[in-house]
Design a protein around this motif. Structure first.
Motif, PDB file in Angstrom:
ATOM      1  N   ARG A  48       0.831  -1.200   0.000  1.00  0.00           N
ATOM      2  CA  ARG A  48       0.000   0.000   0.000  1.00  0.00           C
ATOM      3  C   ARG A  48       0.868   1.253   0.000  1.00  0.00           C
ATOM      4  O   ARG A  48       0.639   2.193  -0.768  1.00  0.00           O
ATOM      5  CB  ARG A  48      -0.917   0.013   1.227  1.00  0.00           C
ATOM      6  CG  ARG A  48      -1.826   1.233   1.269  1.00  0.00           C
ATOM      7  CD  ARG A  48      -2.295   1.561   2.650  1.00  0.00           C
ATOM      8  NE  ARG A  48      -1.149   1.904   3.484  1.00  0.00           N
ATOM      9  CZ  ARG A  48      -1.170   1.898   4.803  1.00  0.00           C
ATOM     10  NH1 ARG A  48      -2.232   1.535   5.446  1.00  0.00           N
ATOM     11  NH2 ARG A  48      -0.101   2.243   5.487  1.00  0.00           N
ATOM     12  N   ASP A  49       1.903   1.250   0.846  1.00  0.00           N
ATOM     13  CA  ASP A  49       2.793   2.412   0.909  1.00  0.00           C
ATOM     14  C   ASP A  49       3.524   2.621  -0.416  1.00  0.00           C
ATOM     15  O   ASP A  49       3.679   3.757  -0.877  1.00  0.00           O
ATOM     16  CB  ASP A  49       3.790   2.261   2.054  1.00  0.00           C
ATOM     17  CG  ASP A  49       3.132   2.332   3.430  1.00  0.00           C
ATOM     18  OD1 ASP A  49       1.958   2.754   3.502  1.00  0.00           O
ATOM     19  OD2 ASP A  49       3.792   1.951   4.422  1.00  0.00           O
TER      20      ASP A  49
ATOM     21  N   SER B 179       1.733   9.121  -5.928  1.00  0.00           N
ATOM     22  CA  SER B 179       2.148  10.501  -5.642  1.00  0.00           C
ATOM     23  C   SER B 179       3.185  10.975  -6.660  1.00  0.00           C
ATOM     24  O   SER B 179       3.108  12.101  -7.155  1.00  0.00           O
ATOM     25  CB  SER B 179       2.713  10.576  -4.226  1.00  0.00           C
ATOM     26  OG  SER B 179       3.149  11.880  -3.942  1.00  0.00           O
ATOM     27  N   ALA B 180       4.143  10.102  -6.979  1.00  0.00           N
ATOM     28  CA  ALA B 180       5.157  10.460  -7.977  1.00  0.00           C
ATOM     29  C   ALA B 180       4.510  10.673  -9.341  1.00  0.00           C
ATOM     30  O   ALA B 180       4.865  11.612 -10.073  1.00  0.00           O
ATOM     31  CB  ALA B 180       6.220   9.370  -8.063  1.00  0.00           C
ATOM     32  N   CYS B 181       3.541   9.846  -9.683  1.00  0.00           N
ATOM     33  CA  CYS B 181       2.836   9.990 -10.961  1.00  0.00           C
ATOM     34  C   CYS B 181       2.067  11.305 -10.984  1.00  0.00           C
ATOM     35  O   CYS B 181       2.048  12.011 -11.988  1.00  0.00           O
ATOM     36  CB  CYS B 181       1.898   8.805 -11.153  1.00  0.00           C
ATOM     37  SG  CYS B 181       1.035   8.818 -12.728  1.00  0.00           S
ATOM     38  N   SER B 182       1.442  11.623  -9.888  1.00  0.00           N
ATOM     39  CA  SER B 182       0.684  12.868  -9.794  1.00  0.00           C
ATOM     40  C   SER B 182       1.609  14.075  -9.945  1.00  0.00           C
ATOM     41  O   SER B 182       1.288  15.038 -10.652  1.00  0.00           O
ATOM     42  CB  SER B 182      -0.016  12.906  -8.432  1.00  0.00           C
ATOM     43  OG  SER B 182      -1.181  13.636  -8.489  1.00  0.00           O
ATOM     44  N   ASP B 183       2.759  14.018  -9.281  1.00  0.00           N
ATOM     45  CA  ASP B 183       3.725  15.112  -9.394  1.00  0.00           C
ATOM     46  C   ASP B 183       4.223  15.253 -10.828  1.00  0.00           C
ATOM     47  O   ASP B 183       4.346  16.360 -11.347  1.00  0.00           O
ATOM     48  CB  ASP B 183       4.913  14.879  -8.452  1.00  0.00           C
ATOM     49  CG  ASP B 183       4.520  14.982  -6.984  1.00  0.00           C
ATOM     50  OD1 ASP B 183       3.428  15.511  -6.692  1.00  0.00           O
ATOM     51  OD2 ASP B 183       5.309  14.511  -6.132  1.00  0.00           O
ATOM     52  N   ALA B 184       4.508  14.117 -11.469  1.00  0.00           N
ATOM     53  CA  ALA B 184       4.983  14.155 -12.857  1.00  0.00           C
ATOM     54  C   ALA B 184       3.903  14.706 -13.780  1.00  0.00           C
ATOM     55  O   ALA B 184       4.200  15.459 -14.714  1.00  0.00           O
ATOM     56  CB  ALA B 184       5.408  12.753 -13.302  1.00  0.00           C
ATOM     57  N   THR B 185       2.648  14.361 -13.505  1.00  0.00           N
ATOM     58  CA  THR B 185       1.545  14.880 -14.317  1.00  0.00           C
ATOM     59  C   THR B 185       1.427  16.390 -14.165  1.00  0.00           C
ATOM     60  O   THR B 185       1.208  17.108 -15.142  1.00  0.00           O
ATOM     61  CB  THR B 185       0.232  14.194 -13.909  1.00  0.00           C
ATOM     62  OG1 THR B 185       0.381  12.791 -14.088  1.00  0.00           O
ATOM     63  CG2 THR B 185      -0.928  14.676 -14.743  1.00  0.00           C
ATOM     64  N   GLU B 186       1.592  16.876 -12.945  1.00  0.00           N
ATOM     65  CA  GLU B 186       1.552  18.322 -12.718  1.00  0.00           C
ATOM     66  C   GLU B 186       2.702  19.016 -13.441  1.00  0.00           C
ATOM     67  O   GLU B 186       2.526  20.093 -14.027  1.00  0.00           O
ATOM     68  CB  GLU B 186       1.599  18.617 -11.223  1.00  0.00           C
ATOM     69  CG  GLU B 186       0.329  18.260 -10.485  1.00  0.00           C
ATOM     70  CD  GLU B 186       0.445  18.435  -8.981  1.00  0.00           C
ATOM     71  OE1 GLU B 186       1.417  19.067  -8.516  1.00  0.00           O
ATOM     72  OE2 GLU B 186      -0.439  17.936  -8.270  1.00  0.00           O
TER      73      GLU B 186
END
Length: 117
Positions: free
Chosen positions: A39-40, A47-54
């Motif tokens: 899960r972690d 989170s890393a994917c979200s940051d890269a998307t941003e």
């Protein structure tokens, strides 16, 4: 079977049952720990994917702004070219009745215009 033997059998069954429950508990604890780690890891990856998307969105916005500037500059150049073309087309023939001579004069003027800085 004597009462002592029955007590030993019951004690043996109790120890075996407790050992089985202990092993089951250890297995469940390991599964739970593995699930928490998975899960972690999944949360970190998300989170890393979200940051890269941003970051990609910011880059796309920056490139869109640059593209709009380039499009505006190209539009301005195109309008200048169109105005020049309209002027050339609206100019009467330099040598009336001789299309080749008129074209040669226009080409010579165009080449002289290109040579200027």
């Amino acid at each position: 079977m004597s009462p002592a033997q029955a007590l030993l059998v019951a004690l043996g069954l109790s120890v075996a049952g407790n050992a089985a429950l202990g092993w089951a508990w250890v297995g469940a604890r390991e599964k739970a720990a593995t699930s928490v780690l998975q899960r972690d890891d999944a949360m970190a990856a998300a989170s890393a994917c979200s940051d890269a998307t941003e970051d990609l969105r910011a880059l796309a916005d920056k490139r869109a702004a640059e593209a709009k500037k380039a499009q505006a500059a190209a539009r301005s150049v195109a309008l200048g070219h169109e105005a020049r073309a309209q002027t050339i087309l609206a100019t009467p023939a330099a040598v009336p009745g001789d299309a080749c001579a008129s074209a040669q004069i226009r080409v010579d003027a165009w080449i002289r215009g290109r040579a200027q800085p």
